[in-house]
Structure formats: structure tokens, C-alpha cells
Design a protein around this motif. Structure first.
Motif, PDB file in Angstrom:
ATOM      1  N   LEU A   1     -24.658  18.123  66.638  1.00  0.00           N
ATOM      2  CA  LEU A   1     -25.853  17.843  65.836  1.00  0.00           C
ATOM      3  C   LEU A   1     -27.072  18.568  66.396  1.00  0.00           C
ATOM      4  O   LEU A   1     -27.296  18.570  67.603  1.00  0.00           O
ATOM      5  CB  LEU A   1     -26.133  16.337  65.832  1.00  0.00           C
ATOM      6  N   LYS A   2     -27.856  19.146  65.513  1.00  0.00           N
ATOM      7  CA  LYS A   2     -29.128  19.729  65.925  1.00  0.00           C
ATOM      8  C   LYS A   2     -30.181  18.638  66.066  1.00  0.00           C
ATOM      9  O   LYS A   2     -31.086  18.746  66.899  1.00  0.00           O
ATOM     10  CB  LYS A   2     -29.581  20.769  64.894  1.00  0.00           C
ATOM     11  N   LYS A   3     -30.077  17.607  65.237  1.00  0.00           N
ATOM     12  CA  LYS A   3     -31.029  16.500  65.302  1.00  0.00           C
ATOM     13  C   LYS A   3     -30.330  15.213  64.897  1.00  0.00           C
ATOM     14  O   LYS A   3     -29.242  15.224  64.319  1.00  0.00           O
ATOM     15  CB  LYS A   3     -32.219  16.756  64.377  1.00  0.00           C
ATOM     16  N   GLY A   4     -30.971  14.096  65.199  1.00  0.00           N
ATOM     17  CA  GLY A   4     -30.446  12.799  64.788  1.00  0.00           C
ATOM     18  C   GLY A   4     -29.259  12.344  65.617  1.00  0.00           C
ATOM     19  O   GLY A   4     -28.906  12.941  66.640  1.00  0.00           O
ATOM     20  N   ASN A   5     -28.641  11.255  65.156  1.00  0.00           N
ATOM     21  CA  ASN A   5     -27.509  10.652  65.861  1.00  0.00           C
ATOM     22  C   ASN A   5     -26.503  10.127  64.853  1.00  0.00           C
ATOM     23  O   ASN A   5     -26.858   9.769  63.725  1.00  0.00           O
ATOM     24  CB  ASN A   5     -27.963   9.478  66.734  1.00  0.00           C
ATOM     25  N   ILE A   6     -25.246  10.073  65.284  1.00  0.00           N
ATOM     26  CA  ILE A   6     -24.195   9.458  64.472  1.00  0.00           C
ATOM     27  C   ILE A   6     -23.477   8.431  65.343  1.00  0.00           C
ATOM     28  O   ILE A   6     -23.030   8.740  66.453  1.00  0.00           O
ATOM     29  CB  ILE A   6     -23.190  10.501  63.949  1.00  0.00           C
ATOM     30  N   LYS A   7     -23.396   7.199  64.830  1.00  0.00           N
ATOM     31  CA  LYS A   7     -22.717   6.116  65.550  1.00  0.00           C
ATOM     32  C   LYS A   7     -21.459   5.725  64.792  1.00  0.00           C
ATOM     33  O   LYS A   7     -21.511   5.470  63.583  1.00  0.00           O
ATOM     34  CB  LYS A   7     -23.636   4.894  65.695  1.00  0.00           C
ATOM     35  N   LEU A   8     -20.354   5.690  65.497  1.00  0.00           N
ATOM     36  CA  LEU A   8     -19.094   5.254  64.921  1.00  0.00           C
ATOM     37  C   LEU A   8     -18.827   3.822  65.359  1.00  0.00           C
ATOM     38  O   LEU A   8     -18.744   3.544  66.555  1.00  0.00           O
ATOM     39  CB  LEU A   8     -17.954   6.167  65.374  1.00  0.00           C
ATOM     40  N   LEU A   9     -18.701   2.930  64.399  1.00  0.00           N
ATOM     41  CA  LEU A   9     -18.473   1.516  64.692  1.00  0.00           C
ATOM     42  C   LEU A   9     -17.009   1.186  64.424  1.00  0.00           C
ATOM     43  O   LEU A   9     -16.570   1.132  63.275  1.00  0.00           O
ATOM     44  CB  LEU A   9     -19.370   0.629  63.823  1.00  0.00           C
ATOM     45  N   PHE A  10     -16.245   0.983  65.469  1.00  0.00           N
ATOM     46  CA  PHE A  10     -14.863   0.530  65.353  1.00  0.00           C
ATOM     47  C   PHE A  10     -14.882  -0.986  65.519  1.00  0.00           C
ATOM     48  O   PHE A  10     -15.016  -1.511  66.620  1.00  0.00           O
ATOM     49  CB  PHE A  10     -13.987   1.203  66.402  1.00  0.00           C
ATOM     50  N   GLN A  11     -14.774  -1.670  64.393  1.00  0.00           N
ATOM     51  CA  GLN A  11     -15.069  -3.101  64.319  1.00  0.00           C
ATOM     52  C   GLN A  11     -13.823  -3.971  64.287  1.00  0.00           C
ATOM     53  O   GLN A  11     -12.881  -3.677  63.551  1.00  0.00           O
ATOM     54  CB  GLN A  11     -15.892  -3.361  63.051  1.00  0.00           C
ATOM     55  N   PRO A  12     -13.816  -5.059  65.032  1.00  0.00           N
ATOM     56  CA  PRO A  12     -12.709  -6.015  64.935  1.00  0.00           C
ATOM     57  C   PRO A  12     -12.935  -7.033  63.821  1.00  0.00           C
ATOM     58  O   PRO A  12     -14.027  -7.140  63.258  1.00  0.00           O
ATOM     59  CB  PRO A  12     -12.763  -6.721  66.300  1.00  0.00           C
TER      60      PRO A  12
END
Length: 391
Positions: free
Chosen positions: A124-135
Motif C-alpha cells: 500500500l502507498k497509503k492507508g491500512n487494510i485489516k483482516l479480521l479472522f473471526q470466531p
């Protein structure tokens, strides 16, 4: 970027299928996804994500940070299986008696792992990505626990996207509902209290079964005669428990049921009217009652302003006109705990490629067309990139 993401997903297809089949063979129930999340963690440790583990007991968050500040997009997959015996002859069928991935969460997890690999290849050049592996999506509100433990913070998430594999949509297509997309899944318990006695002398007793029969018929009028017929509400009594023998009038009867409604603002009205009907019927027939109404999983709300963004991303991956607009579902989905806090989109990924993959979710023979899995990975990655680029 479009062709690059789709081609990267296609290159990962065999890996995604392998991951999905492994998870399918070793299913784990809600808040018991110990080996599942360990498998996920091992795959993510090969990539350039910051990993937070554990969260919500058996969950995991993986964050990809850009070079500069910008929006944060979350992508979610649920990981738990169902307490259902799988009925298939697949070589990778469930190895656990009475437990199976018969809703597709194995596919969701593998799809998000595929998206993780795509994202790691395109920093990524900017920002963020969050991966939520949810139970614990299957009735245990794992998403609520994730939210309460800070899944949408540090960095603060601006929007979230998720998908659900679905046999009502053909492979290569997707569908979505604008606004309220799934129902509030509430529950209620009723105890009708009478006076026990001998069946030969009903005048000396107060029959709670007779009262219950009137209650069951009358409660349907809470929906049909008190709520705008254009609203979507279902009231179902699914369990009755009472009585000892054919010649005995029992002292009490217990009823259990569910209320499904799209508009959460109608909850107070439904509760009030149910209580009024119960009071009137039981008192009129000489009995008493106890009534408990429990708010359950809220409705998923698909933010209308985000749907054009999703549509644009899906067009890039699948071609034009592959996002269908459909009616809401009266099923429950705990992705709603995220959309209660931040804007989000939750769509269906078509996985119906043949008769073998046409069984409904939660059916003992449920399965997915694995050709659809790379599409899911590509769409989630594409949406994240596009949102960060355009906002």
C-alpha cells in the motif's frame, strides 16, 4: 490493477482450494477454533502483516500498513463450523463426528487468506487494510466480542466488507441488498402457569395447554394486525414443552420462539404487544404467565453509499452486471455488529455451479463450487485497494 488482481487470484486458486479443503476436513465449533486459527496464523506469518493474536479467544487480526496515512479498510472472514453431521462422500469430508463446515466458513477463511496473499504482493502507498479472522459467528456473536476487544481500533477502521458463499447465486455472480439486509434474530421464552389436576375434572383445574393453544394462535396477530404489512417480521414458536400423561392436566407449559425483523425500531412495539396479548389471554382464562424477550443479533445494514464502490470493484473482477440486487433475508448474521459501528457492505458470492453445490446453507450436503473461491479473494482485495485509492 484490475487484471493484475484477478490473475493473481487465479494463480492462487489451487492454494485457496487446498486451504479450504484442509479446514473443511478439520472443522471446529464456535470459540473452539484453536487449530483453525493456528493454521491461519502460520499462513499469514509468511507475509508482511502485523498480527494480533489472540483476540476474542480464538480470533486473529492481520494489519497491512501503507507508507503514508489514509483510510483503513477491514475485511472479515468467520471461521467456525456447525454441530451438524456432514452427509457427503467427498475425500476431504469432515473428520469430526457431528461437526461440519456446512455454512461455508471454511471457504470464507480460505478466501480471505487468498486476499492476504494478493495484498502482500501489492504494498500500500497509503492507508491500512485489516483482516479480521473471526470466531463464533454461528449464534454466539463472535463479531460483538471482536468489536468489544478493539478490532475496529488501532488503527480506526473507516469501512468494512465481508462476503458469504451462497447457493442461491450462480458461480461468477454476486448479490447484495441495500439497507437492512438480514434480520434481527431475537428470542423469547414464555411460561404459562395454570393449575394441575385430573383430565376427567377440568373444571377443577386451569389448563395451561388450552391457554397455550389460544396464545399460539393469537400471537400471530401481533404481526398481522399491529405492524405495517410492508414491514418484514416473522414470529415463530418453535418449541412447546409441557404435560405428563394423557389423563393429567399439567400445572404449566413452556414455549420458546424467535422473532425476526429487519427494522430494529420495531422491537419495542413487538415486545409490548406480545406482553399485552399474553396478559389478556392468560388472565381471561384464569392463569398467569412469565415472559422474557431477548434482543439477539441485530440487522446487517449495507451502507447505500458504499454499494457503488463495491459494484465498481466487482465490475473490474467479474465484468459488468454481476452484482445483483436482491430482497433481504430473514436469517441472522453477526457481521451486523460491525455495521452497527461503522459503514459496511456484506454481499453474497455465488457458489452454485452444479446440482452438487445447490444445497442450502446448513444442509448436511452443503458444498461450494471451488471455482468461485478466487473470485472472492479478488473482489475483497480489489474493494480494499479501490476504496483507499478513491477516498
Amino acid at each position: 490493477m484490475q487484471e493484475g488482481i484477478l490473475s493473481k487470484a487465479a494463480a492462487l486458486k489451487e492454494d485457496i482450494i487446498t486451504w479450504r479443503r484442509h479446514l473443511h476436513q478439520y472443522p471446529e465449533l464456535s470459540f473452539e477454533e484453536v487449530e483453525t486459527v493456528r493454521f491461519v496464523k502460520e499462513k499469514l506469518e509468511q507475509l508482511n502483516f502485523d498480527i494480533e493474536y489472540p483476540i476474542a479467544k480464538t480470533g486473529l487480526i492481520a494489519t497491512l500498513k501503507g507508507e503514508s496515512e489514509g483510510p483503513t479498510v477491514a475485511l472479515r472472514a468467520d471461521m467456525d463450523a456447525l454441530p451438524i453431521q456432514e452427509e457427503s462422500n467427498l475425500p476431504y469430508k469432515s473428520s469430526v463426528d457431528g461437526v461440519g463446515h456446512l455454512c461455508g466458513h471454511d471457504a470464507h477463511t480460505a478466501i480471505l487468506l487468498g486476499a492476504a496473499h494478493i495484498l502482500s504482493q501489492n504494498p500500500l502507498k497509503k492507508g491500512n487494510i485489516k483482516l479480521l479472522f473471526q470466531p463464533a459467528e454461528e449464534g454466539y456473536g463472535g463479531a460483538e466480542v471482536m468489536v468489544n476487544e478493539g478490532a475496529l481500533q488501532n488503527p480506526a477502521v473507516d469501512v468494512i466488507a465481508g462476503l458469504h458463499v451462497h447457493p442461491t447465486v450462480k458461480t461468477g455472480e454476486t448479490s447484495i441488498t441495500e439497507g437492512y439486509a438480514t434480520a434481527c434474530a431475537d428470542s423469547f421464552d414464555i411460561k404459562i402457569i395454570g393449575k394441575g389436576g385430573h383430565a376427567a375434572h377440568p373444571h377443577l383445574s386451569i389448563d395451561p395447554i388450552a391457554i397455550a393453544s389460544t396464545v399460539i394462535a393469537s400471537l400471530q396477530q401481533v404481526v398481522s394486525r399491529n405492524v405495517d404489512p410492508l414491514e418484514n417480521i416473522v414470529l415463530t414458536i418453535g418449541k412447546i414443552n409441557g404435560g405428563f400423561a394423557r389423563n393429567v392436566i399439567a400445572p404449566e407449559v413452556a414455549l420458546e420462539g424467535t422473532v425476526r425483523l429487519l427494522n430494529p425500531n420495531l422491537r419495542p412495539l413487538v415486545k409490548e404487544k406480545m406482553d399485552e396479548y399474553l396478559k389478556g389471554i392468560t388472565e381471561g382464562m384464569g392463569g398467569t404467565y412469565e415472559f422474557t424477550y431477548t434482543d439477539g443479533i441485530p440487522s446487517v445494514y449495507n451502507e447505500p453509499t458504499l454499494i457503488p464502490d463495491l459494484h465498481h470493484s466487482i465490475d473490474k473482477v467479474l465484468g459488468e452486471n454481476q452484482l445483483l440486487k436482491v430482497k433481504p433475508s430473514m436469517g441472522g448474521e453477526d457481521f451486523s455488529y460491525y455495521t452497527n459501528k461503522i459503514p459496511g457492505v456484506f454481499f453474497r458470492l455465488g457458489t452454485n455451479g452444479s446440482e452438487d453445490t445447490s444445497y442450502p446453507n446448513h444442509h448436511p450436503k452443503f458444498n461450494v463450487d471451488e471455482d468461485a473461491l478466487p473470485y472472492g479473494s479478488a473482489i475483497l482485495a480489489q474493494f480494499a485497494y479501490d476504496y483507499i485509492e478513491n477516498h
